[in-house]
Design an enzyme around this catalytic site. Structure first.
Site, short mmCIF file in Angstrom:
data_model
loop_
_atom_site.label_atom_id
_atom_site.label_comp_id
_atom_site.label_asym_id
_atom_site.label_seq_id
_atom_site.Cartn_x
_atom_site.Cartn_y
_atom_site.Cartn_z
N HIS A 70 0.83 -1.22 0.00
CA HIS A 70 0.00 0.00 0.00
C HIS A 70 0.86 1.27 0.00
O HIS A 70 0.43 2.31 0.50
CB HIS A 70 -0.96 0.04 1.20
CG HIS A 70 -1.71 -1.24 1.42
ND1 HIS A 70 -2.95 -1.49 0.87
CD2 HIS A 70 -1.37 -2.37 2.10
CE1 HIS A 70 -3.35 -2.71 1.22
NE2 HIS A 70 -2.42 -3.27 1.96
N SER A 79 14.39 21.81 -16.37
CA SER A 79 13.20 22.59 -16.66
C SER A 79 13.63 23.87 -17.36
O SER A 79 14.67 24.44 -17.04
CB SER A 79 12.49 22.92 -15.34
OG SER A 79 11.68 24.07 -15.52
N LYS A 81 15.64 22.26 -11.27
CA LYS A 81 15.00 20.97 -11.54
C LYS A 81 15.89 19.97 -12.27
O LYS A 81 16.65 20.33 -13.14
CB LYS A 81 13.73 21.18 -12.40
CG LYS A 81 12.58 21.85 -11.71
CD LYS A 81 12.02 21.06 -10.53
CE LYS A 81 11.30 19.80 -10.96
NZ LYS A 81 10.04 20.09 -11.64
N GLU A 120 9.79 8.41 -16.73
CA GLU A 120 8.40 8.84 -16.95
C GLU A 120 7.89 8.39 -18.32
O GLU A 120 6.75 7.95 -18.47
CB GLU A 120 8.29 10.36 -16.86
CG GLU A 120 8.49 10.91 -15.45
CD GLU A 120 8.57 12.42 -15.48
OE1 GLU A 120 7.52 13.07 -15.41
OE2 GLU A 120 9.70 12.96 -15.57
#
Ligand code: ARG
Length: 491
Positions: free
Chosen positions: A161, A282, A288, A295
């Site tokens: 979980h 970024s 960043k 991804e």
């Protein structure tokens, strides 16, 4: 030649030309051109058989085979001009052959239909792609085994979980993915075995009255079997469906691994660092470092599932035998393989370039009562029923939460006030290394068991790699792809 539209292979019975807008919809050359070398391999094998069956003479056969070889050379060099007017890959190759050798080219299609031709081309293409993808999956397993070997003893929290649950090791966690990818490789090989069945000789749907030798064509293409029924031979797309199903499951696994990499690379977890080589920045926020590649690995799964769904829906409810709907099989299949291969092509290098942070894994392990089950198991060893032990340790956790401390901060008296069965050594079970060492069942996270599973997995990988090397593309296809001399006819 009699008949209407002379530019079309089927033009004989037509008196009107094709509507201008039809060509764009009907033509498949924009995508089925990727099958061109497989199409030529199938034609070379077919022509060799026509020669031995007396359906071509030696001169005709020589012209056809060398003409096809020359077309393959043009295709490899990127010089071949595919045209929409010639509709599909089959007519493009045959048309170019006719341009080169004249009317003798018209004998190549003897006893053959584009229906059994395309079924063959797709199977040959699938066999080649499944083999190449299999090699990439094998490399991924290898990268996981390397990570597991290095980190067989590095403790980390295991989760259920997404809540800290019990200690495992980073190596154990990597071996979970190795197990998945070993199954994937096995599945790709299973799909490949059923793909290597020759449909040629099915004709348009009802085979042929000509004395074709299907087994000879199968032998040329190193396909161990021929299809059982001509209707099924031209209308079955199971090999494509099965491949897409195998690719979908592979991408499920890849998306889960990718998701964990994204999570672990976040500042919240900071379990790993992903090499700059696989991240981007970024354009707005200078600080960043984004895990774009994991991804994308996660995101690309959706496309592959979509391809499976698209082909299932296309095939559903189609009457026998061939229907033009089935031309819609190629785009999803081609896209799904391209997608899966990009993903599996990058994954081994990505895995090789992650840096694990044992101190962060250890810190996460210290917090969150991950050894509570070990304390309950201690009570079980003292003869307490597990349900009761669970309840007692739950109360101990409650006590800690009240006091703002960890289980190991409790003293033995505090434990004994909850249950008298706690032994003198009760608190000594609250040690991650000890807990791991004691989870010593086959398949468990004890470092020795992790090493054992690495050995088992290496042996399994070796066996799968042997299978992978065995029943791949035929020598004929390999020569046509590589531009080396064609192997002599079989038999
Ligand atoms: N381009 C077609 C396909 O991919 C080849 C088979 C065409 N057969 C036919 N009877 N029109 O399905």
């Amino acid at each position: 030649m009699a008949g209407g539209d002379q530019t079309k292979a089927w033009g004989g019975r037509f008196s009107e030309g094709t509507h201008a807008s039809v060509e764009a919809m009907n033509a498949s050359i924009a995508f089925d051109r990727v099958l061109a070398i497989e199409d030529i391999a199938g034609s070379v094998a077919h022509a060799r058989m026509l020669l031995t069956q007396g359906l071509l003479d030696a001169d005709e056969h020589r012209m056809i085979e060398s003409g096809l070889e020359a077309i393959a050379t043009e295709i490899r060099a990127g010089r071949f001009e595919f045209t929409v007017a010639r509709e599909d890959v089959h007519m493009n190759v045959e048309g170019a052959l006719a341009d080169a050798i004249g009317p003798t080219a018209g004998r190549l299609h003897t006893g053959r239909s584009r229906n059994d031709q395309v079924a063959l081309d797709l199977r040959l293409w699938l066999r080649r792609e499944l083999t190449a993808l299999g090699e990439e999956v094998a490399a991924t397993v290898e990268a996981l085994l390397a990570l597991a070997t290095t980190h067989a003893e590095v403790p980390m929290p295991g989760y259920t979980h997404l809540q800290r649950a019990q200690p495992v090791t980073f190596g154990h966690h990597m071996m979970a993915y190795a197990a998945m990818y070993l199954r994937d490789l096995d599945r790709l090989l299973d799909a490949r075995r059923r793909t290597a069945v020759l449909p040629l000789g099915s004709g348009a749907l009802a085979a042929s009255p000509l004395p074709l030798d299907r087994h000879r064509v199968a032998a040329e293409l190193e396909m161990p079997d021929i299809t059982l029924n001509s209707l099924d031979g031209v209308s079955d797309r199971d090999a494509a469906l099965e491949s897409l199903a195998a690719l979908s499951i592979l991408m499920v696994h890849t998306s889960r691994l990718a998701e964990e990499l994204v999570l672990w690379a976040s500042q919240e977890f900071a379990f790993i660092e992903i090499s700059d080589a696989f991240c981007t920045g970024s354009s707005l926020m200078p600080q960043k470092k984004n895990p774009d590649i994991p991804e994308l690995l996660r995101g690309k799964a959706g496309r592959v599932f979509g391809a499976l769904q698209a082909l299932l829906v296309t095939m559903k409810g189609l009457p026998l035998a061939y229907n033009k709907d089935m031309q819609e099989d190629k785009e999803p299949v081609i896209d799904a393989f391209a997608t899966a291969r990009v993903c599996m092509g990058i994954l081994p290098a990505l895995l090789g370039a992650i840096r694990v942070r044992p101190e962060r894994l250890m810190a996460a392990l210290a917090d969150g009562f991950l050894l509570a089950t070990d304390l309950a198991d201690h009570l079980v060893e003292q003869g307490v029923p597990f349900r009761e032990a669970h309840h007692v340790v739950g109360a101990a956790v409650g006590l800690c939460l009240e006091r703002g401390c960890r289980l190991e901060d409790l003293d033995i008296e505090a434990l004994r006030s909850l249950h008298t069965a706690f032994g003198d050594d009760a608190l000594s079970v609250l040690d991650p290394a000890r807990s791991l060492a004691r989870r010593d069942l086959p398949g468990g996270p004890a470092p020795g068991r992790v090493r054992e599973s690495i050995e088992r997995a290496s042996a399994a990988l070796e066996g799968l790699r042997e299978r992978l090397a065995e029943a791949g593309p035929s020598a004929l296809e390999r020569a046509l792809h590589a531009g080396t001399p064609l192997p002599p006819p079989k038999g």
